[in-house]
Design a protein around this motif. Sequence first.
Motif, PDB file in Angstrom:
ATOM      1  N   ASP A   5       1.032 -26.606  29.266  1.00  0.00           N
ATOM      2  CA  ASP A   5       2.327 -27.286  29.183  1.00  0.00           C
ATOM      3  C   ASP A   5       2.543 -27.843  27.775  1.00  0.00           C
ATOM      4  O   ASP A   5       3.643 -27.759  27.223  1.00  0.00           O
ATOM      5  CB  ASP A   5       2.405 -28.435  30.199  1.00  0.00           C
ATOM      6  N   GLU A  42      12.807 -25.882  28.970  1.00  0.00           N
ATOM      7  CA  GLU A  42      13.015 -24.468  29.321  1.00  0.00           C
ATOM      8  C   GLU A  42      14.416 -24.238  29.877  1.00  0.00           C
ATOM      9  O   GLU A  42      15.048 -23.226  29.619  1.00  0.00           O
ATOM     10  CB  GLU A  42      11.975 -24.022  30.360  1.00  0.00           C
ATOM     11  N   THR A  43      14.881 -25.234  30.678  1.00  0.00           N
ATOM     12  CA  THR A  43      16.154 -25.029  31.383  1.00  0.00           C
ATOM     13  C   THR A  43      17.285 -25.879  30.812  1.00  0.00           C
ATOM     14  O   THR A  43      18.416 -25.809  31.285  1.00  0.00           O
ATOM     15  CB  THR A  43      15.975 -25.393  32.874  1.00  0.00           C
ATOM     16  N   GLY A  99       4.695 -31.365  32.933  1.00  0.00           N
ATOM     17  CA  GLY A  99       5.360 -30.189  33.507  1.00  0.00           C
ATOM     18  C   GLY A  99       6.868 -30.385  33.543  1.00  0.00           C
ATOM     19  O   GLY A  99       7.646 -29.462  33.290  1.00  0.00           O
ATOM     20  N   GLY A 100       7.295 -31.599  33.833  1.00  0.00           N
ATOM     21  CA  GLY A 100       8.727 -31.907  33.890  1.00  0.00           C
ATOM     22  C   GLY A 100       9.367 -31.797  32.510  1.00  0.00           C
ATOM     23  O   GLY A 100      10.491 -31.305  32.368  1.00  0.00           O
ATOM     24  N   ARG A 124       8.322 -29.909  30.097  1.00  0.00           N
ATOM     25  CA  ARG A 124       8.380 -28.473  29.789  1.00  0.00           C
ATOM     26  C   ARG A 124       9.591 -27.822  30.470  1.00  0.00           C
ATOM     27  O   ARG A 124      10.372 -27.120  29.834  1.00  0.00           O
ATOM     28  CB  ARG A 124       7.076 -27.805  30.261  1.00  0.00           C
ATOM     29  N   ARG A 125       9.757 -28.101  31.774  1.00  0.00           N
ATOM     30  CA  ARG A 125      10.894 -27.513  32.513  1.00  0.00           C
ATOM     31  C   ARG A 125      12.222 -27.961  31.916  1.00  0.00           C
ATOM     32  O   ARG A 125      13.171 -27.202  31.812  1.00  0.00           O
ATOM     33  CB  ARG A 125      10.837 -27.943  33.987  1.00  0.00           C
ATOM     34  N   SER A 126      12.261 -29.213  31.517  1.00  0.00           N
ATOM     35  CA  SER A 126      13.473 -29.763  30.942  1.00  0.00           C
ATOM     36  C   SER A 126      13.887 -28.962  29.701  1.00  0.00           C
ATOM     37  O   SER A 126      15.055 -28.600  29.533  1.00  0.00           O
ATOM     38  CB  SER A 126      13.184 -31.232  30.585  1.00  0.00           C
TER      39      SER A 126
END
Length: 346
Positions: free
Chosen positions: A48, A320-321, A313-314, A316-318
Amino acid sequence: MNYALATRTTSLLPPPQSTTPRLAQAAVLYSRVRGQIPKLEWDSFADDAIAIERLKGEHDAIVLAHNYQTPEIFHGVADIVGDSLALAREAEKTSASVIVLAGVHFMAETAKILNPSKTVLIPDVRAGCSLADSITAADVRALKAAHPGVPVVTYVNTSAEVKAETDVCCTSGNAKKVVEAITREWGVDRVIMIPDKYLAANIGAETGIEMITWDGACEVHERFTPADIAEYREAMPGVAVLAHPECPPEVVAAADYSGSTAGIADYISLRRPAKAVLITECSMADNIAALNPRTEFLRPCNLCPHMKRITLGGIRRSLETMTFEVLVDPAVASRARLAVERMLAI
Ligand code: 13P
Ligand code: SF4
């Protein structure tokens, strides 16, 4: 290290197109957190963290992290760490296009208020705050109507709508200064200080200024009691007790020092007490213990469930999206900005 503000301006990682193998990237990143996080634990965060570094470069993004974030965020991926005041100041100054706020929603909203043209992301929209939830703009209007001519000083731990009804904002790091400045400017000897009844009582006791307040409290700090402090002193004789001003006045009175999270961290790094206990959220001690090896910490733990919604992880997702984008109605934002900028000017 000055905890009011610690900045990493350049990524430690090779550029995104680099062919450097993952293991080498992980080793470079581990050098940031060596001493703070055991290697085995870090291994589970490495993917991450590598992805976040790459995504920051791709999106011209920075991560602003509050002092209550967990060590892998605070030491591992944050570009700037600090208390609410430092994060607001840095949000105002940054030239990055995207700000990821590793903290709670009001902090992200404050960043957006100060940077209407930038993209501000929060990794989890549920990261709220019991203080921010305790008061609405209508409540503030009613208080103003009941106390005409009294300035409204609002803690930054509030929504944009509440800030928009405010004369000046404050943080725990500058509350005393702000209250003293506004009473001088208005020629009054009382203020409406909302929504934290304990912060208001503590600042009232420090300044002698009369406080009209609100029945809000931080669900983390209000749990501490003077009996807890007596217990810590007994368990660790000679311990320096450092309390956040969101604690009840009787807890602050029983402590040796009270200040914002940055003030507490600076106290440790400058005065280097042999033993310390931090009367605040638990990640704070985790973050500063490794950097202050000469201080032994007693570690009671009151977690902030809202701060803990933010994970590596959050983040990273933030990135990515590009979610969750924090938006503030422009009319509300421009009124709220006046109150935040007045605070920054003080
Ligand atoms: P400071 O970091 O500004 O002291 O604030 C503490 C806090 O509770 C933020 O949620
Ligand atoms: Fe809000 Fe308290 Fe959590 Fe800070 S620690 S975000 S004031 S609930």
